[in-house]
Design an enzyme around this catalytic site. Structure first.
Site, PDB file in Angstrom:
ATOM      1  N   SER A 117      59.898   4.989  11.682  1.00  0.00           N
ATOM      2  CA  SER A 117      58.765   4.099  11.395  1.00  0.00           C
ATOM      3  C   SER A 117      59.105   2.923  10.478  1.00  0.00           C
ATOM      4  CB  SER A 117      57.612   4.883  10.791  1.00  0.00           C
ATOM      5  OG  SER A 117      56.965   5.589  11.814  1.00  0.00           O
ATOM      6  N   LYS A 123      58.686  -0.393  12.041  1.00  0.00           N
ATOM      7  CA  LYS A 123      57.369  -1.043  12.170  1.00  0.00           C
ATOM      8  C   LYS A 123      57.274  -2.311  11.314  1.00  0.00           C
ATOM      9  CE  LYS A 123      55.185   3.438  13.154  1.00  0.00           C
ATOM     10  NZ  LYS A 123      54.414   4.577  12.595  1.00  0.00           N
ATOM     11  N   TYR A 161      58.252   1.325  22.110  1.00  0.00           N
ATOM     12  CA  TYR A 161      58.063   1.839  20.744  1.00  0.00           C
ATOM     13  C   TYR A 161      59.074   2.946  20.423  1.00  0.00           C
ATOM     14  CZ  TYR A 161      55.829   4.684  17.103  1.00  0.00           C
ATOM     15  OH  TYR A 161      55.589   5.437  15.979  1.00  0.00           O
ATOM     16  N   TYR A 200      51.487   6.152   4.875  1.00  0.00           N
ATOM     17  CA  TYR A 200      50.384   6.908   5.495  1.00  0.00           C
ATOM     18  C   TYR A 200      49.380   7.335   4.424  1.00  0.00           C
ATOM     19  CZ  TYR A 200      54.055   6.869   8.970  1.00  0.00           C
ATOM     20  OH  TYR A 200      55.038   6.477   9.810  1.00  0.00           O
ATOM     21  N   VAL A 235      60.022   8.964   9.543  1.00  0.00           N
ATOM     22  CA  VAL A 235      60.111  10.412   9.662  1.00  0.00           C
ATOM     23  C   VAL A 235      61.580  10.892   9.712  1.00  0.00           C
ATOM     24  CG1 VAL A 235      60.033  10.665  12.189  1.00  0.00           C
ATOM     25  CG2 VAL A 235      58.741  12.256  10.758  1.00  0.00           C
TER      26      VAL A 235
HETATM   27  N1  GLU Z   1      58.804   8.109  16.286  1.00  0.00           N
HETATM   28  C1  GLU Z   1      57.913   8.705  15.338  1.00  0.00           C
HETATM   29  C2  GLU Z   1      56.590   8.967  16.020  1.00  0.00           C
HETATM   30  O1  GLU Z   1      56.056   8.052  16.592  1.00  0.00           O
HETATM   31  C3  GLU Z   1      57.760   7.807  14.154  1.00  0.00           C
HETATM   32  C4  GLU Z   1      56.867   8.383  13.115  1.00  0.00           C
HETATM   33  C5  GLU Z   1      57.368   8.112  11.707  1.00  0.00           C
HETATM   34  O2  GLU Z   1      58.494   7.711  11.475  1.00  0.00           O
HETATM   35  O3  GLU Z   1      56.563   8.337  10.793  1.00  0.00           O
HETATM   36  O4  GLU Z   1      56.098  10.057  16.019  1.00  0.00           O
END
Ligand code: GLU
Length: 303
Positions: free
Chosen positions: A63, A66, A190, A238, A256
């Protein structure tokens, strides 16, 4: 200030830490990463970079990607992007579908999964996924001044095989008219952006465009830099974004895979990696390490 010895002390403390959190296990490629890994890198605006621990080992940025797609999207679409995604903290886990229904398919912010899917979808429109991913990689490589940054196909493939929840988010947005491409196409793109691999050194170098300061690469306007930093502070972790702001006092974006990119505006770009996660899905020791770094350096956006 002796940054190198601060980093050495932090790496030594983290090597001995008993509680390292839990490594993400939703795909085998992440589940098999050694929980003992810890790396940290601090890149100064002029490109000098100090590291400690496993800072040269590549990990899945997940993430953290992003941030880079948001920078591309703001460059391409400007404020039009905000018709499709909000700018408020969600207070919910990264992959929650709850709010999406209550708020008519407009995700709360670009850093929860639904919001990131909306951003990727927006910049994908009119392009082939390969083209967009090439542009994204070039953006990251240029800001890192390092061409040796790639997408791990096996991770992307695995994400696709375990992608039901993200597909559900995309379908839900499509039902509300907030998706321009087929859900498979947007999710596939994505999953590939999440599968970019970087070392702490590369990630810290790549983040310098958000730190600014003398010698930092100029990738987007200073106003957009400030705005991305604001979103990282309020939404980058988050439902633990408030806690990160309280403990560290700097904008950050976690992934993650256990990586976190942290920006000390005007001073440095910091990357930390430890694969064990806390209950909010953010790197347990990574968070602790940047908390220690902020204390030792006095770096904070709050004075
Ligand atoms: N590829 C992970 C998902 O979409 C990314 C989530 C993350 O890094 O928090 O579930």
């Amino acid at each position: 200030m002796d940054l190198q010895s601060i980093l050495n002390d932090i790496a030594a403390e983290m090597a001995a830490a008993p509680d390292r959190g839990k490594v993400a296990d939703y795909i085998p490629e992440l589940a098999s990463v050694d929980a003992k890994r810890f790396g940290i890198a601090v890149a100064l605006p002029d490109g000098r970079c100090m590291t400690a621990g496993d800072a040269e080992v590549a990990f899945s940025i997940q993430s953290v990607s992003k941030v880079f797609t948001l920078a591309l999207a703001l460059g391409r679409l400007g404020d039009q992007l905000w018709a499709r995604v909000g700018r408020e903290p969600s207070g919910l886990p990264f992959n929650s579908i709850l709010q999406l229904e209550q708020e008519n398919g407009i995700p709360r912010n670009p850093f929860i999964n639904a919001g990131a899917l909306a951003v990727t979808d927006a910049i994908l429109a009119g392009h082939q996924p390969k083209e967009l991913l090439g542009e994204l990689l070039r953006f990251v490589q240029t800001s890192a001044e390092d061409a040796d940054i790639h997408i791990n196909e096996a991770v992307a493939q695995s994400e696709t095989e375990h992608g039901d929840r993200n597909m559900a988010l995309a379908h839900f947005m499509a039902a509300h008219g907030n998706l321009s491409n087929r859900p498979e196409l947007t999710c596939g793109t994505y999953f590939h952006q999440c599968a970019i691999e970087m070392t702490c050194r590369q990630l810290a170098m790549a983040g310098r465009f958000l730190a600014g300061g003398h010698g930092a690469p100029h990738m987007i306007s200073p106003q957009r830099v400030r705005r991305i930093n604001a979103l990282m502070l309020t939404c980058g972790h988050y439902d633990a974004s408030g806690d990160f702001a309280y403990r560290v006092g700097l904008p950050g974006k976690s992934g993650v895979g256990g990586g976190i990119l942290v920006i000390a505006p005007g001073r440095a770009s910091i990357a930390v990696w430890s694969p064990g996660l806390n209950r909010h899905g953010n790197s347990q020791l990574g968070t602790l390490a940047v908390e220690r770094l902020a204390q030792a350096t006095g770096w904070s956006i709050f004075g």
